[in-house]
Design an enzyme around this catalytic site. Structure first.
Site, short mmCIF file in Angstrom:
data_model
loop_
_atom_site.label_atom_id
_atom_site.label_comp_id
_atom_site.label_asym_id
_atom_site.label_seq_id
_atom_site.Cartn_x
_atom_site.Cartn_y
_atom_site.Cartn_z
N MET A 1 -16.27 -9.02 2.04
CA MET A 1 -15.19 -8.35 1.34
C MET A 1 -14.46 -9.25 0.36
O MET A 1 -14.34 -8.88 -0.79
CB MET A 1 -14.22 -7.80 2.38
N PRO A 2 -14.01 -10.44 0.77
CA PRO A 2 -13.31 -11.20 -0.29
C PRO A 2 -14.28 -11.65 -1.38
O PRO A 2 -15.41 -12.06 -1.10
CB PRO A 2 -12.72 -12.40 0.45
#
Lengths: 61, 61, 61, 61, 61, 61
Positions: A1-2
């Site tokens: 996700m990041p």
């Protein structure tokens, strides 16, 4: 996700980029308890004549 | 109005970049009913040794 | 592999964002013959008083 | 010198952001032997309905 | 032609954003002899607890 | 505090980049009454075949 975008000067070795990638990913895994595969990092190398601080190009200082 | 910044690996042909630009712009025109001239796209090519997923550089995998 | 960052004004419906995401992804799949899962899109909504063209904020024009 | 821009979903605690900032900075200091003050990190929180993978908004999956 | 993305802390008045937009655009027009309409500026406001220098969040310093 | 990322076509002289850096920094100092050292500017040069407006690459127009 990041997703991380990292701007830095060129001249890092492949080994240093490897260590940055693995070290930063480990920080996310330990802090957010996420799997390493979700961490994506893009390095963007910026020359000193394309980076200014205080109104002066870094190549001039 | 929309500005798109696209990071992808190098090696695309000029024809592929043309198709990406025209195809993406058409999606905005059809979805938002905006004129094509307001869609601006910037491609940013990132080498495999400057892109990491899961803590590993793509050039190492 | 491609990461897209899209700056646009707020006010789009969820349905419009769905269509943008699926339409843009399809353009990449058709042009680059990549699997859809590698296309990542981030929308960044920018208010009219935080966007300027020609030296004027869009909220003033 | 390095500037990091990190896109991630909202919902992290202040303590998690503190640990990310200090941990990532330490990785740079150890790998590049730079002083910690030159590492600058900006977090950008992106909602699930503004992030798509594989043509689908994360809020829909 | 130039696109500027500016990250700064929130709290600027509308009047300050107007002056930044017109002043920066004038610098481009005078330096590059380009028409003002081609200069596009996007402001991105980043809270102090989402910005770190030296491994510390600005909201902690 | 402010970080600026500027995308523009290549071909600017070093002297033009110097004037852009000093001029933009002065606008921030005068408008926000901040010290010049906090203004950081990164130039990102984008070729005409990597920039599209209205669905067409600039190198094709």
């Amino acid at each position: 996700m990041p997703i991380l975008r990292i701007e830095m000067h060129p001249g890092k070795t492949l080994e240093q980029k490897r260590e940055l990638a693995s070290g930063i990913t480990r920080v996310f895994v330990e802090t957010l308890a996420c799997p390493p595969e979700v961490v994506e990092i893009v390095f963007n190398e910026i020359e000193k004549d394309a980076w200014a601080v205080g109104g002066k190009l870094k190549s001039d200082t």
